[in-house]
Design an enzyme around this catalytic site. Structure first.
Site, PDB file in Angstrom:
ATOM      1  N   ASP A   1      -0.108   4.640   1.053  1.00  0.00           N
ATOM      2  CA  ASP A   1      -0.020   5.512   2.080  1.00  0.00           C
ATOM      3  C   ASP A   1       0.512   5.026   3.515  1.00  0.00           C
ATOM      4  O   ASP A   1       1.143   3.910   3.535  1.00  0.00           O
ATOM      5  CB  ASP A   1      -1.546   5.674   2.493  1.00  0.00           C
ATOM      6  CG  ASP A   1      -2.255   4.238   2.957  1.00  0.00           C
ATOM      7  OD1 ASP A   1      -2.173   3.418   2.436  1.00  0.00           O
ATOM      8  OD2 ASP A   1      -3.000   4.330   4.059  1.00  0.00           O
TER       9      ASP A   1
ATOM     10  N   GLU B   1      -4.783   2.166   2.999  1.00  0.00           N
ATOM     11  CA  GLU B   1      -4.720   1.045   3.746  1.00  0.00           C
ATOM     12  C   GLU B   1      -4.958   1.430   5.190  1.00  0.00           C
ATOM     13  O   GLU B   1      -5.762   0.638   5.789  1.00  0.00           O
ATOM     14  CB  GLU B   1      -3.466   0.289   3.517  1.00  0.00           C
ATOM     15  CG  GLU B   1      -3.549  -1.307   3.986  1.00  0.00           C
ATOM     16  CD  GLU B   1      -2.895  -1.168   5.464  1.00  0.00           C
ATOM     17  OE1 GLU B   1      -3.147  -2.492   6.215  1.00  0.00           O
ATOM     18  OE2 GLU B   1      -2.531  -0.390   5.999  1.00  0.00           O
ATOM     19  N   GLU B   2      -4.362   2.171   5.555  1.00  0.00           N
ATOM     20  CA  GLU B   2      -4.152   2.689   7.070  1.00  0.00           C
ATOM     21  C   GLU B   2      -5.573   3.289   7.669  1.00  0.00           C
ATOM     22  O   GLU B   2      -5.651   3.202   8.970  1.00  0.00           O
ATOM     23  CB  GLU B   2      -2.885   3.556   7.189  1.00  0.00           C
ATOM     24  CG  GLU B   2      -1.743   2.969   6.817  1.00  0.00           C
ATOM     25  CD  GLU B   2      -1.165   2.159   8.083  1.00  0.00           C
ATOM     26  OE1 GLU B   2      -1.822   1.496   8.588  1.00  0.00           O
ATOM     27  OE2 GLU B   2      -0.033   1.562   7.495  1.00  0.00           O
TER      28      GLU B   2
ATOM     29  N   ASP C   1       6.156   0.875   7.040  1.00  0.00           N
ATOM     30  CA  ASP C   1       5.150   0.361   6.676  1.00  0.00           C
ATOM     31  C   ASP C   1       4.181   1.237   5.711  1.00  0.00           C
ATOM     32  O   ASP C   1       3.827   2.204   6.289  1.00  0.00           O
ATOM     33  CB  ASP C   1       4.641   0.161   8.042  1.00  0.00           C
ATOM     34  CG  ASP C   1       3.028  -0.181   8.196  1.00  0.00           C
ATOM     35  OD1 ASP C   1       2.619  -0.769   7.228  1.00  0.00           O
ATOM     36  OD2 ASP C   1       2.259   0.093   8.755  1.00  0.00           O
TER      37      ASP C   1
ATOM     38  N   HIS D   1       0.810  -1.259   0.179  1.00  0.00           N
ATOM     39  CA  HIS D   1      -0.135  -0.060   0.160  1.00  0.00           C
ATOM     40  C   HIS D   1       0.912   1.360   0.230  1.00  0.00           C
ATOM     41  O   HIS D   1       2.043   1.264   0.776  1.00  0.00           O
ATOM     42  CB  HIS D   1      -1.067   0.054   1.149  1.00  0.00           C
ATOM     43  CG  HIS D   1      -0.231  -0.038   2.486  1.00  0.00           C
ATOM     44  ND1 HIS D   1      -0.046   1.118   3.229  1.00  0.00           N
ATOM     45  CD2 HIS D   1      -0.211  -0.987   3.175  1.00  0.00           C
ATOM     46  CE1 HIS D   1       0.360   0.746   4.324  1.00  0.00           C
ATOM     47  NE2 HIS D   1       0.434  -0.567   4.431  1.00  0.00           N
TER      48      HIS D   1
ATOM     49  N   ASP E   1       3.473  -6.744   3.407  1.00  0.00           N
ATOM     50  CA  ASP E   1       3.191  -6.044   4.650  1.00  0.00           C
ATOM     51  C   ASP E   1       3.468  -6.634   5.949  1.00  0.00           C
ATOM     52  O   ASP E   1       2.945  -6.134   6.926  1.00  0.00           O
ATOM     53  CB  ASP E   1       1.743  -5.598   4.326  1.00  0.00           C
ATOM     54  CG  ASP E   1       1.513  -4.072   5.074  1.00  0.00           C
ATOM     55  OD1 ASP E   1       2.336  -3.586   5.768  1.00  0.00           O
ATOM     56  OD2 ASP E   1       0.279  -3.948   5.299  1.00  0.00           O
TER      57      ASP E   1
END
Length: 487
Positions: A79, A146-147, A116, A77, A170
């Site tokens: 973001d 994603e976050e 991350d 991802h 991830d």
């Protein structure tokens, strides 16, 4: 950007990470990183697609001799969680992350690092750019948001990808191979209240809780860390019960998937209780610090007289209900898995508490690998807040990823790991929201696996990535790509 990062091995990985970290990429504001990734794909002459929600897909044909292997989707991802220390001056909307090397770790200066999931993104970029790495046909999938909701994964339509195997990059421990994860739901409680005038003969105080570790509200929820919102509520509850404390404002926590590190409150008490109140607060502070001395050695709790009285305070009835609801609302591990050792099944993070100008807002993230248990805890939270007059909503619900212990790609990864390291990997399910479960709804036949380099302190300014682990992980990735099964 310091050249010390770009000189780390493997250079292909760290250079791409440095390029990525120069681009601001907060969740919900990914326009610049989407454009960056599209420009990257097009500069390589590769088919590059932006779907209707903003995910970017870049397709690269197989290298010579690998055309008969199954197509692989490599996914990460775009973001990152934006957190900074209170004394760090930094604007995530316009600044790139400032990185430095600290022994075996890459860190950021007072902010989250973005490893991350930036190291996963950088890995895929390095593979796409390479001219000498053997690999099958690759579909690089870079998801957004994603976050804070996984809306990128949720919005990805079926039919855009043809890959039969998905490598999600991830995971944050290099000796783990993930085959399952938790789902989640946002639980939000809101209500209004009447503001009251400050009584005569009142004194104003500022209460501060800071210095907590914070961390990932899934992966770190079982570590006994302090939650600034719960600690603040203990202080306010005691002050109200014993000394008639009244709340003017509360501002605690930040993102739903980050364990709250800080909370700030503005309160008043009657001047006749001044000395007793301060003495009582110091006793409670000493008790809390003793409880958390092992997991939170840097915890600070400050009770300081304010220079001026606030303009208004909360209606006392609403205040009492809120403080009791926050005390009753579960925070932390709710249930451990009965099927997998040491796996948190269900948990909640009381992530955000705001009381200001006649409005109450409480935001929680409830996670579980069991859908029914997820909503059992969500309903418990809803009940606590509805009893005090809040309107409670559930939103952003996403499914977990059910483990497949008979996964063919799992066997490939296990064999390579043993060959490279001489030990068995830990095959686990994690208490975090990987996108695999969501992606699997539109691609149910895709064989999915998740792994990655060691990252510590994700979602906090203590986030750091291991350099030696990145080297181990890079070799693992290259060997996996060479050993993808034939079609």
């Amino acid at each position: 950007m310091s050249n010390e990062i770009r000189n780390l091995e493997p250079k292909a990985l760290w250079n791409k990470f440095a390029d990525l970290n120069a681009v601001p990429r907060p969740s919900k504001k990914e326009e610049r990183v989407i454009a960056f990734m599209k420009d990257f794909g097009k500069s390589l002459g590769l088919e590059t697609i932006e779907d209707e929600v903003g995910n970017v897909i870049i397709k690269k044909p197989a290298t010579a001799g690998m055309e008969n292997r199954k197509t692989v989707v490599m996914q990460s991802h775009l973001d990152m969680v934006h957190q900074k220390n209170a004394d760090t001056v930094f604007d995530f909307d316009i600044q790139g992350i400032e990185m430095y090397v600290d022994g075996d770790w890459v860190r950021a200066k007072g902010t989250t690092l973005g490893a991350d999931n930036g190291l996963g993104v950088a890995t895929i970029m390095a593979i796409l750019e390479s001219k000498d790495i053997p690999h099958p046909a690759i579909e690089a999938l870079f998801t957004i948001d994603e976050e804070t909701g996984m809306t990128g994964a949720m919005g990805l339509k079926g039919g855009l990808l043809n890959g039969e195997i998905l490598l999600n990059l991830d995971t944050e421990e290099d000796d783990e191979i993930d085959i399952g994860c938790a789902g989640g739901v946002d639980v939000t409680a809101e209500r209004g209240y009447e503001e009251e005038d400050v009584p005569e003969n009142s004194l104003a105080y500022n209460i501060t809780v800071k210095g907590l570790n914070g961390g990932h509200s899934g992966m770190d929820i079982d570590k006994g860390l302090g939650n600034a919102n719960k600690i603040m509520n203990r202080l306010l509850f005691d002050g109200f019960e014993n000394w008639g404390l009244q709340v003017a404002e509360i501002n605690g926590g930040s993102l739903r998937n980050a364990i709250p590190r800080e909370s700030f409150a503005k309160v008043i008490i009657s001047d006749i209780f001044d000395g007793a109140f301060q003495l009582d607060m110091q006793e409670i502070i000493a008790d809390i610090k003793a409880e958390f001395k092992t997991t939170e050695p840097n915890l600070q709790i400050l009770i300081e007289k304010a220079n001026a009285l606030p303009a208004k305070v909360m209606d006392l009835g609403v205040q009492e209900g809120l403080l009791r609801a926050l005390y009753a609302a579960h925070n932390g591990v709710y249930r451990m898995s009965a099927d997998m050792a040491n796996l948190v099944e269900t948990s909640n993070n009381i992530a955000r508490v705001i009381v200001k100008e006649g409005k109450v807002y409480v935001g929680c993230l409830t996670r579980s690998s069991v859908e029914t248990s997820k909503f059992d805890l969500a309903n418990a939270l809803r009940s606590a807040f509805e009893l005090t007059g809040c309107e409670v909503t559930f939103s952003g619900s996403y499914p977990g990823w059910t483990p497949n212990v008979n996964s063919p790609i799992l066997e490939v990864l296990k064999d390579i790991y043993v060959k490279q390291n001489g030990t068995e990997p830990h095959v686990v399910a994690c208490h975090a929201g990987l996108e695999c479960g969501i992606l699997g709804t539109n691609y149910p036949d895709m064989d999915m696996i998740s792994f990655g380099p060691t990252i510590k302190g994700a979602h906090s300014p203590d986030e750091r990535a291991s350099i030696s682990s990145a080297q181990k992980y890079w070799k693992f990735v290259l060997e996996i790509l060479q050993n993808i099964p034939v079609k």
